[in-house]
Design an enzyme around this catalytic site. Sequence first.
Site, PDB file in Angstrom:
ATOM      1  N   GLU A 127       2.164 -13.373  -3.788  1.00  0.00           N
ATOM      2  CA  GLU A 127       1.500 -12.173  -3.379  1.00  0.00           C
ATOM      3  C   GLU A 127       1.556 -12.736  -1.823  1.00  0.00           C
ATOM      4  O   GLU A 127       1.915 -11.958  -0.681  1.00  0.00           O
ATOM      5  CB  GLU A 127       0.311 -12.046  -3.768  1.00  0.00           C
ATOM      6  N   THR A 180       1.698  -2.960   2.875  1.00  0.00           N
ATOM      7  CA  THR A 180       0.340  -3.199   2.364  1.00  0.00           C
ATOM      8  C   THR A 180      -0.667  -3.586   3.821  1.00  0.00           C
ATOM      9  O   THR A 180      -1.650  -3.056   4.007  1.00  0.00           O
ATOM     10  CB  THR A 180       0.187  -4.456   1.688  1.00  0.00           C
TER      11      THR A 180
END
Length: 298
Positions: A127, A180
């Site tokens: 991630e 994000t």
Amino acid sequence: NYLKIFSPATVANVSCGFDSLGFAVDTIGDEMTFTKTQEKGVKITNITGANLTYDVDKNAASAVVKKMLEDANADFGVALTIHKGFSPGSGLGSSAASAAGAAFGTNKLLNNVFSNLELTKFAMFGEKVACGSAIADNVAAAIYGGFVLVRSYEPLEIIKLPVPNELRAVAIHPQIEVKTKDAREVLPSKIDLNDAVTQWANVGGLISGLYTNNYQLISNSLVDIIVEPHRKKLIPFFDNVKNSALKADALGAGISGSGPTIFALCKGDEIANKVHQSIKETYKETGIDFEMYISKVN
Ligand code: HSE
């Protein structure tokens, strides 16, 4: 020496649980294959379904495989194929599905030397490679399945929560991309104490509802007064979708991860279908393209 896996899409935050709650769905996800090679290291031989980098240090999946093979001192390498079943930037944990799938698959080739908690840490590394922050809510949900709570980041502690039988998720993905990073930049760094009290009480209520199959309590607790008010501005017609879902008897609705996907939780297939239909009709009027999903929480 060859393995094919499915890695699920995930809904992070689940309204009140910013960065700490997530669940996996069973109808959307990536397919990945792993082939053991004599030559050490990792290579990506094919990527379909999305335009992602083949650079093994920058791709979330291969970066995880590489790190795990190194840490385990493996005497073999891995050739990887990735088929993305849903788009990056959707808010459904696209990079998390790649990273978690990579961790899970590599572990199988290593005869399961790593625990789920360790796999979550490897996937968090993926991630970080993909989007700059090592957030655990999506990857933990993909690895553990069902509903999870990231109880602590330091040290990492993941709690697997029960999933009431009839819980269904409906999701609409407006075909725009929200990064994000951008969706985190709109958030305040400080919050009001009264708001914090409301929010953590809702987290407690939601978790209690999951343990006791109390759909009314789940519904009452699916509220986010801290993150949603800031992020919904990035999602066209968010309020229309939410109202449409609630009018069709959804338990609650909110932003999936950092958006733009909007999710609704429902009790049972019948209501899920009704909510699906209601949102679809609402969004058709906006003229914005979208995809919709309906799924169990699994
Ligand atoms: N919890 C994260 C967020 C999910 O809302 O920013 C996206 O990685």
